[in-house]
Motif scaffolding. Structure first.
Motif, PDB file in Angstrom:
ATOM      1  N   ASP A  77       1.377 -99.134  21.949  1.00 29.97           N
ATOM      2  CA  ASP A  77       1.407 -99.136  20.481  1.00 29.97           C
ATOM      3  C   ASP A  77       2.864 -99.155  20.039  1.00 29.97           C
ATOM      4  N   VAL A  78       3.191-100.077  19.147  1.00 29.57           N
ATOM      5  CA  VAL A  78       4.568-100.226  18.696  1.00 29.57           C
ATOM      6  C   VAL A  78       5.084 -98.971  18.002  1.00 29.57           C
ATOM      7  N   SER A  79       4.166 -98.135  17.544  1.00 26.49           N
ATOM      8  CA  SER A  79       4.580 -96.915  16.835  1.00 26.49           C
ATOM      9  C   SER A  79       4.841 -95.746  17.785  1.00 26.49           C
ATOM     10  N   GLU A  80       4.715 -95.971  19.081  1.00 25.75           N
ATOM     11  CA  GLU A  80       4.950 -94.893  20.042  1.00 25.75           C
ATOM     12  C   GLU A  80       6.398 -94.411  19.974  1.00 25.75           C
ATOM     13  N   LEU A 130       7.771 -95.507  24.884  1.00 22.71           N
ATOM     14  CA  LEU A 130       7.765 -96.969  24.877  1.00 22.71           C
ATOM     15  C   LEU A 130       8.691 -97.513  25.963  1.00 22.71           C
ATOM     16  N   LYS A 138       4.346-110.365  23.568  1.00 21.91           N
ATOM     17  CA  LYS A 138       4.270-108.952  23.189  1.00 21.91           C
ATOM     18  C   LYS A 138       5.368-108.153  23.873  1.00 21.91           C
ATOM     19  N   TYR A 139       5.592-108.403  25.160  1.00 25.10           N
ATOM     20  CA  TYR A 139       6.634-107.671  25.872  1.00 25.10           C
ATOM     21  C   TYR A 139       7.997-107.937  25.231  1.00 25.10           C
ATOM     22  N   MET A 178       8.689-108.885  22.220  1.00 26.10           N
ATOM     23  CA  MET A 178       8.770-108.281  20.886  1.00 26.10           C
ATOM     24  C   MET A 178       9.090-106.793  20.992  1.00 26.10           C
ATOM     25  N   LEU A 179       8.377-106.099  21.898  1.00 24.38           N
ATOM     26  CA  LEU A 179       8.619-104.667  22.086  1.00 24.38           C
ATOM     27  C   LEU A 179      10.014-104.421  22.660  1.00 24.38           C
ATOM     28  N   LYS A 196      12.621-104.940  19.843  1.00 24.07           N
ATOM     29  CA  LYS A 196      12.595-103.849  18.863  1.00 24.07           C
ATOM     30  C   LYS A 196      13.241-102.590  19.427  1.00 24.07           C
ATOM     31  N   LEU A 197      12.862-102.230  20.667  1.00 21.88           N
ATOM     32  CA  LEU A 197      13.388-101.000  21.255  1.00 21.88           C
ATOM     33  C   LEU A 197      14.885-101.129  21.550  1.00 21.88           C
TER      34      LEU A 197
END
Length: 380
Positions: free
Chosen positions: A290-293, A298, A317-318, A320-321, A324-325
């Protein structure tokens, strides 16, 4: 006087005749002798079909024709360097058998119906290690061993339970089995010849063309020889790898599961099955993120996914995460730097570069932060 003249007249024709005969003779060179020979041109050892050639090399090794087998195998590997069985057989020719199989061994007495291939499969888990086993015992002709012979088997001796479960004379009691072996050994006629390796032509041809789906289809229609099984296994592994690289480990698992039931040794597929299961688990882990983790959670999840299944690092997805991180950590590192918390800033940029080794701002600022830390330490 008349008598003398008469004698001369009689002798003269004889001398002339003799001279004519001598003058008519010519010096004729003797005809060269034709020497009969039984020599035949050396037969061509290989055909150009790698699978047929490997079969020929295997049979040559069974018959003790090591030099011929080596020529064939080197030819095959010159054409196809990744041929699995050719590499395996040539390694047995070129490698010290003790280095290959180990120094520990136990003694085994040959029973009726046994062969080096069967013993290699039973104790070394690979029937094609028969030649290494032969060299381990200084046996020149692996295809001909005698019942009653004692040979060295690499490894620890099996337990009594294991021997009982695999004993080929389990329909006889111990006394009968021993008597049979001793009788055959005494007569010295119980030589065991390894059967010639055979294969299905269609499987070999389809494998040669890399039509692996056709290989697997054919495998379900016939009884597979040991050589066929090797080709089928290699085809299944190739298709499972292809599926895995396409991000479909479940499809790879299905392929191996369907083929495993056709093999005498399905356990040989287990390492690949374990790897695919790990990839399937990593894929599920990524799907559940979950992106909100919390960033720490994360971060660990992304590292786990990348370690278990590197192909997932290219998915949208990977990435993108990861992006962001990385930006979140970079922002936190800049804030820590302004607050002169150099250790925290350095640790955060290390994480950024672990996620994305090409993050330019992280590379620049991490270098500056480390230089600043060294200067401050030198002033203390």
């Amino acid at each position: 006087m008349n008598d003398t003249k008469h004698s001369v007249l009689l002798i003269l024709p004889l001398l002339l005749l003799s001279a004519c005969q001598l003058g008519g003779q010519k010096n004729v060179a003797p005809s060269p002798q034709v020497v009969a020979t039984n020599e035949q041109p050396a037969p061509k050892l290989y055909t150009g079909n790698s699978h047929q050639d490997v079969i020929a090399a295997t049979n040559a090794l069974h018959q003790g024709r090591t030099a011929d087998a080596k020529i064939i195998l080197e030819y095959v590997l010159n054409q196809k360097p990744d041929n699995y069985l050719a590499n395996k057989l040539l390694k047995q020719i070129n490698t010290n058998p003790v280095a290959l199989l180990g120094e520990t061994y136990f003694i085994h007495q040959i029973k009726s119906g046994e062969s080096l291939s069967k013993l290699a499969k039973q104790y070394l888990n690979d029937q094609y290690m028969f030649f290494a086993l032969a060299r381990y015992n200084n046996i020149a002709n692996p295809g001909r061993i005698k019942v009653g012979d004692k040979i060295k088997i690499p490894g620890e001796a099996p337990s009594i339970t294991e021997i009982a479960s695999s004993d080929t004379t389990d329909n006889l009691d111990d006394e009968e089995a021993t008597s049979e072996i001793e009788a055959l050994a005494e007569t010295n006629i119980a030589e065991i010849s390894e059967p010639i390796v055979s294969n299905d032509v269609e499987i070999a041809e389809q494998f040669e063309r890399q039509n692996y789906h056709e290989v697997l289809l054919r495998a379900t229609q016939i009884e597979l020889s040991p050589f066929d099984q090797d080709l089928v296994k290699e085809a299944a592994l190739a298709l499972s790898k292809e599926a895995d690289e396409e991000g479909a480990p479940a499809r790879g698992l299905e392929i191996l599961s369907n083929i495993g039931v056709l093999l005498d040794d399905p356990q040989s597929l287990q390492p690949r099955i374990n790897e695919l299961n790990q990839h399937l688990q990593a894929k599920q882990t990524l799907a559940d993120i979950d992106v909100s983790e919390r960033p720490a959670n994360l971060y660990e999840s992304l590292l786990t996914v990348k370690r278990q299944y590197p192909q997932l690092a290219t998915t949208s997805k990977y990435q993108m995460l990861q992006s962001k991180l990385s930006e979140d950590y970079h922002t936190q590192a800049m804030l820590a730097l302004r607050q002169q918390q150099l250790d925290s800033a350095i640790a955060l940029w290390d994480k950024v570069l672990t996620l994305d080794s090409k993050h330019e701002l992280a590379i620049i600022h991490l270098d500056r932060a480390k230089s600043l830390k060294q200067k401050l330490q030198s002033l203390e």
